[in-house]
Motif scaffolding. Structure first.
Motif, PDB file in Angstrom:
ATOM      1  N   ILE A  76       0.937  22.025 -19.747  1.00 55.79           N
ATOM      2  CA  ILE A  76       0.428  23.015 -18.665  1.00 55.79           C
ATOM      3  C   ILE A  76       0.592  25.043 -19.476  1.00 55.79           C
ATOM      4  O   ILE A  76      -0.254  25.420 -19.466  1.00 55.79           O
ATOM      5  CB  ILE A  76       1.210  22.893 -17.311  1.00 55.79           C
ATOM      6  CG1 ILE A  76       0.347  21.375 -17.339  1.00 55.79           C
ATOM      7  CG2 ILE A  76       0.666  23.749 -16.220  1.00 55.79           C
ATOM      8  CD1 ILE A  76       0.880  21.188 -16.110  1.00 55.79           C
ATOM      9  N   MET A  79      -1.774  25.737 -21.506  1.00 52.22           N
ATOM     10  CA  MET A  79      -2.930  26.145 -20.882  1.00 52.22           C
ATOM     11  C   MET A  79      -2.894  27.559 -20.258  1.00 52.22           C
ATOM     12  O   MET A  79      -4.164  28.242 -20.764  1.00 52.22           O
ATOM     13  CB  MET A  79      -3.520  24.955 -20.333  1.00 52.22           C
ATOM     14  CG  MET A  79      -3.883  24.191 -20.156  1.00 52.22           C
ATOM     15  SD  MET A  79      -4.420  22.559 -19.555  1.00 52.22           S
ATOM     16  CE  MET A  79      -3.348  21.606 -19.320  1.00 52.22           C
ATOM     17  N   VAL A  80      -2.320  27.749 -20.131  1.00 55.02           N
ATOM     18  CA  VAL A  80      -1.398  28.927 -18.977  1.00 55.02           C
ATOM     19  C   VAL A  80      -1.841  29.967 -19.956  1.00 55.02           C
ATOM     20  O   VAL A  80      -2.524  30.922 -19.576  1.00 55.02           O
ATOM     21  CB  VAL A  80      -0.205  29.471 -17.873  1.00 55.02           C
ATOM     22  CG1 VAL A  80      -0.076  30.541 -17.282  1.00 55.02           C
ATOM     23  CG2 VAL A  80      -0.985  28.216 -16.911  1.00 55.02           C
ATOM     24  N   ASN A  83      -5.100  30.426 -21.480  1.00 51.42           N
ATOM     25  CA  ASN A  83      -6.013  31.384 -20.200  1.00 51.42           C
ATOM     26  C   ASN A  83      -5.609  33.050 -20.029  1.00 51.42           C
ATOM     27  O   ASN A  83      -6.457  33.869 -20.123  1.00 51.42           O
ATOM     28  CB  ASN A  83      -5.828  30.709 -18.830  1.00 51.42           C
ATOM     29  CG  ASN A  83      -6.840  29.671 -18.940  1.00 51.42           C
ATOM     30  OD1 ASN A  83      -7.149  28.968 -19.741  1.00 51.42           O
ATOM     31  ND2 ASN A  83      -5.731  28.457 -17.737  1.00 51.42           N
ATOM     32  N   ALA A 104       0.764  32.998 -12.670  1.00 51.93           N
ATOM     33  CA  ALA A 104      -1.519  31.875 -11.904  1.00 51.93           C
ATOM     34  C   ALA A 104      -0.784  30.650 -11.671  1.00 51.93           C
ATOM     35  O   ALA A 104       0.901  30.414 -11.905  1.00 51.93           O
ATOM     36  CB  ALA A 104      -1.559  32.049 -14.065  1.00 51.93           C
ATOM     37  N   ASN A 106      -1.613  26.461 -11.868  1.00 52.05           N
ATOM     38  CA  ASN A 106      -2.174  25.922 -12.956  1.00 52.05           C
ATOM     39  C   ASN A 106      -1.571  24.453 -12.624  1.00 52.05           C
ATOM     40  O   ASN A 106      -0.762  24.409 -12.351  1.00 52.05           O
ATOM     41  CB  ASN A 106      -1.782  26.388 -14.081  1.00 52.05           C
ATOM     42  CG  ASN A 106      -3.418  25.139 -15.625  1.00 52.05           C
ATOM     43  OD1 ASN A 106      -3.641  24.330 -14.286  1.00 52.05           O
ATOM     44  ND2 ASN A 106      -3.907  26.006 -16.204  1.00 52.05           N
ATOM     45  N   ALA A 107      -2.685  23.785 -12.226  1.00 57.98           N
ATOM     46  CA  ALA A 107      -1.226  21.980 -12.192  1.00 57.98           C
ATOM     47  C   ALA A 107      -1.134  22.123 -10.623  1.00 57.98           C
ATOM     48  O   ALA A 107       0.278  21.363 -10.882  1.00 57.98           O
ATOM     49  CB  ALA A 107      -0.866  21.749 -12.814  1.00 57.98           C
ATOM     50  N   TRP A 111       3.040  29.530 -12.448  1.00 64.89           N
ATOM     51  CA  TRP A 111       3.739  30.168 -13.760  1.00 64.89           C
ATOM     52  C   TRP A 111       3.895  31.861 -14.020  1.00 64.89           C
ATOM     53  O   TRP A 111       3.030  32.806 -13.533  1.00 64.89           O
ATOM     54  CB  TRP A 111       2.744  29.596 -14.852  1.00 64.89           C
ATOM     55  CG  TRP A 111       2.809  27.954 -14.641  1.00 64.89           C
ATOM     56  CD1 TRP A 111       1.589  27.094 -13.929  1.00 64.89           C
ATOM     57  CD2 TRP A 111       3.345  26.963 -15.642  1.00 64.89           C
ATOM     58  NE1 TRP A 111       1.919  26.007 -14.070  1.00 64.89           N
ATOM     59  CE2 TRP A 111       2.782  26.151 -14.980  1.00 64.89           C
ATOM     60  CE3 TRP A 111       4.468  27.373 -16.230  1.00 64.89           C
ATOM     61  CZ2 TRP A 111       4.089  24.577 -15.542  1.00 64.89           C
ATOM     62  CZ3 TRP A 111       4.506  26.242 -16.892  1.00 64.89           C
ATOM     63  CH2 TRP A 111       4.649  24.666 -16.439  1.00 64.89           C
TER      64      TRP A 111
END
Length: 152
Positions: A76, A79-80, A83, A104, A106-107, A111
């Protein structure tokens, strides 16, 4: 002088009427000293070995669950980071040099990310390093380095 009968005399072991063959028959017929099976000690040793193997498997299962959760957090975080990298690469203007921090979600988790933009050895290219960590702490973190053409 006494005469021994043939059946009482010791016959060679290969003869069916020998004493040894008779001993085997007696053992099969229920002689209590020759019953086959496991003793209590043998059963306890087998149980101890089985319990050690079961404990090892339980520890392995726990370690697998912990590792799986850590890998999920790292995925995860990556992924951040990607992005943030996509935003930096798709912006029409190159990012300014220096450090920029942000947050951010996310999930369902927060983060924290930092983006550090510096010159690369090639003057026309910027080096952008992105670091992501979980706001709650934990093992989830990622680092990503990308390059982008600098402003002219």
């Amino acid at each position: 002088m006494t005469v021994k009968s043939m059946s009482a005399a010791k016959a060679p072991p290969s003869c069916p009427g020998s004493r040894r063959a008779g001993d085997r028959i007696a053992r099969r017929s229920g002689d209590p000293h020759s019953e086959s099976g496991f003793t209590l000690i043998e059963m306890l040793v087998a149980l101890a070995i089985f319990s050690l193997a079961a404990l090892a498997l339980l520890r392995l299962g726990g370690a697998t669950a912990t590792t799986s959760a850590r890998i999920q957090d790292q995925a995860i975080a990556q992924m951040v980071a990607r992005n943030v990298a996509v935003e930096a690469l798709t912006d029409p203007e190159p990012p300014p040099f220096g450090r920029l921090a942000g947050e951010a979600i996310n999930a369902g988790r927060r983060w924290l990310w930092t983006r550090t933009t510096a010159r690369s050895p090639e003057a026309r290219v910027q080096q952008i390093e992105i670091r992501v960590t979980s706001a709650e702490g934990g093992p989830g973190q990622a680092t990503l380095t990308i390059f982008r053409r600098a402003a002219q």
